[in-house]
Design an enzyme around this catalytic site. Structure first.
Site, PDB file in Angstrom:
ATOM      1  N   GLU A 441       0.831  -1.215   0.000  1.00  0.00           N
ATOM      2  CA  GLU A 441       0.000   0.000   0.000  1.00  0.00           C
ATOM      3  C   GLU A 441       0.858   1.256   0.000  1.00  0.00           C
ATOM      4  O   GLU A 441       0.482   2.256   0.593  1.00  0.00           O
ATOM      5  CB  GLU A 441      -0.930   0.019   1.224  1.00  0.00           C
ATOM      6  CG  GLU A 441      -2.126  -0.855   1.100  1.00  0.00           C
ATOM      7  CD  GLU A 441      -2.824  -0.664  -0.219  1.00  0.00           C
ATOM      8  OE1 GLU A 441      -2.849   0.464  -0.721  1.00  0.00           O
ATOM      9  OE2 GLU A 441      -3.314  -1.664  -0.758  1.00  0.00           O
TER      10      GLU A 441
HETATM   11  C1  LIG Z   1       2.851  -9.803   0.558  1.00  0.00           C
HETATM   12  C2  LIG Z   1       2.561  -8.733  -0.417  1.00  0.00           C
HETATM   13  C3  LIG Z   1       1.241  -8.443  -0.720  1.00  0.00           C
HETATM   14  C4  LIG Z   1       0.948  -7.458  -1.672  1.00  0.00           C
HETATM   15  N1  LIG Z   1      -0.353  -7.244  -2.048  1.00  0.00           N
HETATM   16  C5  LIG Z   1      -0.609  -6.482  -3.147  1.00  0.00           C
HETATM   17  C6  LIG Z   1      -1.913  -6.433  -3.722  1.00  0.00           C
HETATM   18  O1  LIG Z   1      -2.861  -7.024  -3.218  1.00  0.00           O
HETATM   19  N2  LIG Z   1      -2.082  -5.710  -4.864  1.00  0.00           N
HETATM   20  C7  LIG Z   1      -1.058  -5.053  -5.463  1.00  0.00           C
HETATM   21  O2  LIG Z   1      -1.281  -4.447  -6.509  1.00  0.00           O
HETATM   22  N3  LIG Z   1       0.195  -5.063  -4.938  1.00  0.00           N
HETATM   23  C8  LIG Z   1       0.441  -5.763  -3.807  1.00  0.00           C
HETATM   24  N4  LIG Z   1       1.702  -5.804  -3.275  1.00  0.00           N
HETATM   25  C9  LIG Z   1       2.748  -5.015  -3.889  1.00  0.00           C
HETATM   26  C10 LIG Z   1       3.217  -3.853  -3.013  1.00  0.00           C
HETATM   27  O3  LIG Z   1       2.230  -2.885  -2.927  1.00  0.00           O
HETATM   28  C11 LIG Z   1       4.538  -3.339  -3.622  1.00  0.00           C
HETATM   29  O4  LIG Z   1       5.516  -4.324  -3.383  1.00  0.00           O
HETATM   30  C12 LIG Z   1       4.965  -2.003  -3.042  1.00  0.00           C
HETATM   31  O5  LIG Z   1       4.071  -0.998  -3.426  1.00  0.00           O
HETATM   32  C13 LIG Z   1       6.365  -1.601  -3.481  1.00  0.00           C
HETATM   33  O6  LIG Z   1       6.555  -1.791  -4.866  1.00  0.00           O
HETATM   34  P1  LIG Z   1       7.803  -2.614  -5.385  1.00  0.00           P
HETATM   35  O7  LIG Z   1       7.852  -3.893  -4.623  1.00  0.00           O
HETATM   36  O8  LIG Z   1       7.727  -2.718  -6.855  1.00  0.00           O
HETATM   37  O9  LIG Z   1       9.049  -1.779  -4.961  1.00  0.00           O
HETATM   38  P2  LIG Z   1       9.696  -0.573  -5.804  1.00  0.00           P
HETATM   39  O10 LIG Z   1       8.641   0.310  -6.320  1.00  0.00           O
HETATM   40  O11 LIG Z   1      10.653  -1.139  -6.794  1.00  0.00           O
HETATM   41  O12 LIG Z   1      10.502   0.191  -4.683  1.00  0.00           O
HETATM   42  C14 LIG Z   1      11.770  -0.245  -4.170  1.00  0.00           C
HETATM   43  C15 LIG Z   1      12.282   0.764  -3.145  1.00  0.00           C
HETATM   44  O13 LIG Z   1      12.463   2.038  -3.784  1.00  0.00           O
HETATM   45  C16 LIG Z   1      11.742   3.030  -3.077  1.00  0.00           C
HETATM   46  N5  LIG Z   1      11.240   4.018  -4.056  1.00  0.00           N
HETATM   47  C17 LIG Z   1      10.647   3.795  -5.247  1.00  0.00           C
HETATM   48  N6  LIG Z   1      10.326   4.941  -5.836  1.00  0.00           N
HETATM   49  C18 LIG Z   1      10.691   5.931  -5.004  1.00  0.00           C
HETATM   50  C19 LIG Z   1      10.625   7.340  -5.030  1.00  0.00           C
HETATM   51  N7  LIG Z   1      10.072   7.995  -6.054  1.00  0.00           N
HETATM   52  N8  LIG Z   1      11.127   8.042  -3.997  1.00  0.00           N
HETATM   53  C20 LIG Z   1      11.651   7.401  -2.935  1.00  0.00           C
HETATM   54  N9  LIG Z   1      11.765   6.067  -2.848  1.00  0.00           N
HETATM   55  C21 LIG Z   1      11.284   5.341  -3.866  1.00  0.00           C
HETATM   56  C22 LIG Z   1      10.618   2.312  -2.371  1.00  0.00           C
HETATM   57  O14 LIG Z   1      10.165   3.041  -1.243  1.00  0.00           O
HETATM   58  C23 LIG Z   1      11.300   1.014  -1.994  1.00  0.00           C
HETATM   59  O15 LIG Z   1      12.015   1.184  -0.802  1.00  0.00           O
HETATM   60  C24 LIG Z   1       2.009  -6.747  -2.286  1.00  0.00           C
HETATM   61  C25 LIG Z   1       3.336  -7.018  -1.940  1.00  0.00           C
HETATM   62  C26 LIG Z   1       3.616  -8.010  -1.051  1.00  0.00           C
HETATM   63  C27 LIG Z   1       5.060  -8.319  -0.767  1.00  0.00           C
END
Ligand SMILES: Cc1cc2nc3c(=O)[nH]c(=O)nc-3n(C[C@H](O)[C@H](O)[C@H](O)COP(=O)(O)OP(=O)(O)OC[C@H]3O[C@@H](n4cnc5c(N)ncnc54)[C@H](O)[C@@H]3O)c2cc1C
Length: 603
Positions: A441
């Site tokens: 989220e």
């Molecule tokens: C168990 C689990 C359940 C989930 N459930 C759902 C679901 O039901 N539906 C769904 O759609 N998704 C779901 N997710 C996905 C989750 O919302 C994402 O993993 C999360 O939003 C982060 O995206 P990412 O993993 O691609 O990380 P990335 O976007 O690649 O981010 C990696 C790091 O970079 C940082 N970062 C990225 N951009 C910026 C910026 N502009 N400024 C500062 N820092 C930045 C982030 O804070 C993070 O620390 C789930 C994930 C898990 C692990």
């Protein structure tokens, strides 16, 4: 096995004594049904369901996990039966609109129950948890036909919902999504693409699953301005509104993960799945925000629930576990050693948990009142103010309560010593389960940018002023009250500093936008600590008044004042470190070149 008793007395304190929920409900249309007796009965029944039905499935669900067989996902043993009981009890429809089969009770009441569910079985709670957001998105943006087809089923809990945003190459930056939606001759769409990490994407708890999916139309503009929202059912509803033909969406695999093992985190493949546009084309992200805002508050409550669960069990253990003598001499001389609760450091850990649980509960219930007013308030000025506060506080609820929730569950392990690390006690599960709350989220980093960038700086600080003015008024009202001076003096100082720090960042950001990102997480944590300080000061005042009025619950109220004192003296000083980091600015973060980082090349 860990135990749990819903904190009903504390809930009554915050709801009835501190925030005057009875008057708040009496003023809300529909809220008049939520009389103190009705609220008490609902909370007691919810507490029983959480403790007797969900808690016994928490550890077994963690150890068993979910199983994918022939495209079907089986949730852990007992999850389906618990879900049936939940539906039969009418819990999913509690706060939904009567027009869609709901009971029309205030949202805040559902949020209180949510704390109990999260405290006893977070993984289970995520199956129904996402349905509320899906229903909200359809209620606000769906067509009449979509509402008639899906909304009532979601509200009743017969079907569950999901939120399909994330793809393998993008989570935060949804402008990059690749899932496509191609219009068909009959006005529907064919959705093709892969979504990952989809919570409750596939399971056997409900007869149908309603996916809300972000995808791009063929002529969509690049980036986040070209995203549309679609509703994609697992089974196409037939003429009678029941699950019919299977749609082209399936679970490809389950993720193996650190925590919430009982919840199915799915890779979902959409293969020309039939979908229907929700809201205007290319406005999907805005529509999805309805769902995301509800879900963000929900995740903050997850942090709170886990904090409370960990605290209760750590406290019970600290009373029983005998190790060493108190430094000042034996406290339980009849025993071979003193219970560890006598040791100052153990008390530091327990009080940290207790303060974050009670402070978090006050924050959630304060914010929940704003949500009630936004949804049902009659007075437009009051609604506007509530909307400003809700939008300001949502990232704080989400990120602050999950950050401190992780700290609190970790302290819970520490109180148990080595036993905390052993599965049987259930304390390490709480840490593992809580870790995800800081990520999904929108990570803490993203919530912090939302708070500082979008909510505070973009409104020229106006949204913050609405809140700091309220704090200022409270402090002014307590001037001259000697009993409150220990709380009011530091609170007033921090309240003023909050505005100054904001101005400072705003000025620097005019020259260098990186200053916003550099300050953001410290700013969010600082904001969280000051917000809780305000609420603890109000709690202390309420408790002092109750004692002055001759209450026969002196221990309860004394504990409120002493917990507030602990918070002010031992946790609030963390604002000093956050303020200094904010003032240090972007330079120390940005100074290293890629080469100096050891990457050997420039980015
Ligand atoms: C168990 C689990 C359940 C989930 N459930 C759902 C679901 O039901 N539906 C769904 O759609 N998704 C779901 N997710 C996905 C989750 O919302 C994402 O993993 C999360 O939003 C982060 O995206 P990412 O993993 O691609 O990380 P990335 O976007 O690649 O981010 C990696 C790091 O970079 C940082 N970062 C990225 N951009 C910026 C910026 N502009 N400024 C500062 N820092 C930045 C982030 O804070 C993070 O620390 C789930 C994930 C898990 C692990």
């Amino acid at each position: 096995m860990p135990d749990y008793q819903a904190p009903l007395r504390d809930l009554r304190f915050v709801m009835d004594e501190m925030l005057d929920y009875p008057a708040h409900y009496a003023r809300l249309p529909g809220g008049e049904e939520a009389t103190p007796d009705v609220v008490a009965a609902i909370l007691e029944e919810g507490a029983r369901f959480a403790r007797e039905v969900l808690l016994p499935l928490n550890q077994s669900g963690d150890q068993e996990g979910c199983l994918l067989e022939g495209g079907e996902v089986k949730a852990p043993k007992g999850f389906k039966e618990a879900y049936q009981q939940y539906v039969e009890g009418g819990w999913p429809s509690l706060a939904a609109e009567p027009a869609h089969g709901g009971q029309g009770l205030p949202h805040s009441l559902a949020m209180v129950l949510s704390e109990m569910i999260c405290a006893t079985n977070l993984a289970w709670g995520m199956y129904p948890g996402l349905s509320h957001g899906a229903a909200d998105a359809l209620r606000h943006h769906g067509t009449e036909e979509q509402q008639a087809t899906y909304l009532t089923k979601l509200v009743e809990g017969v079907w569950t919902g999901t939120m399909c945003l994330t793809e393998p190459h993008c989570g935060t930056d949804l402008g990059l999504i690749k899932t496509r939606a191609v219009p068909t001759a009959d006005g529907a769409y064919e959705i093709t693409g892969t979504k990952i990490f989809i919570s409750a994407g596939e399971h056997d708890l409900a007869e149908n699953i309603v996916h809300l999916v972000l995808a791009k139309l063929p002529d969509a503009p690049e980036g986040s301005k070209g995203i549309s929202l679609f509703v994609v059912p697992k089974f196409m509803p037939d003429a009678g509104g029941n699950p019919g033909e299977r749609n082209g969406v399936a679970c490809g695999s389950l993720e193996h993960k650190m925590g919430i093992h009982g919840n199915a985190t799915c890779v979902m493949n959409f293969d020309a799945a039939r979908g229907f546009l929700v809201g205007p084309p290319n406005k999907g992200l805005a529509c999805m925000f309805t769902m995301m805002n509800a879900a963000r508050l929900g995740v903050g409550i997850q942090g709170l629930g886990l904090t409370e669960a960990s605290f209760q069990n750590a406290l019970a253990y600290a009373r029983d576990r005998l190790q060493m003598r108190a430094l000042s001499g034996p406290q339980a001389p009849e025993k071979p050693a003193d219970p560890i609760i006598v040791h100052p450091d153990v008390r530091r850990m327990l009080l940290t948990q207790k303060a974050f649980a009670e402070g978090g509960r006050m924050l959630v219930l304060y914010t929940a009142q704003m949500l009630d007013v936004v949804e049902h308030g009659q007075d437009s000025a009051e609604r506007e103010r509530a909307e400003t506060l809700l939008s300001l506080l949502t990232p704080i609820v989400k990120a602050f309560l999950t950050e401190v929730g992780f700290e609190a569950t970790n302290e819970g392990v520490q109180v148990f010593g080595g036993h905390g690390f052993i599965q049987e006690w259930g304390m390490e599960q709480l840490v593992r389960d809580s870790r995800i709350t800081r990520l999904y989220e929108g990570t803490t980093g993203i919530q912090a940018l939302d708070l500082l960038g979008r909510k505070v700086l973009m409104s020229q600080g106006e949204s913050l002023k609405v809140f700091t003015k309220e704090i200022h008024k409270f402090c002014k009202g307590e001037e001259g009250n000697a009993d409150m001076a220990e709380f009011v003096a530091p609170l007033a100082k921090l309240n003023a500093e909050w505005g100054e720090l904001t101005m400072g960042i705003g000025m620097k950001a005019m020259k260098d936008r990186e200053e916003v990102g550099a300050a953001s997480v410290d700013y969010l944590m600082y904001s969280g600590y000051v917000t809780l300080a305000y609420l603890f000061a109000r709690a202390a005042k309420q408790a002092q008044q109750a004692m002055a009025g001759g209450s026969d619950e002196a221990a309860f109220y004394q504990a409120k004042v002493k917990t507030a004192r602990f918070y002010f003296q031992r946790l609030l000083p963390r604002t000093r470190a956050h303020a200094q980091c904010i003032q240090a600015g972007a330079e120390p973060l940005m100074a290293l070149s890629a080469e100096e980082f050891g990457l050997g090349f420039e980015i």
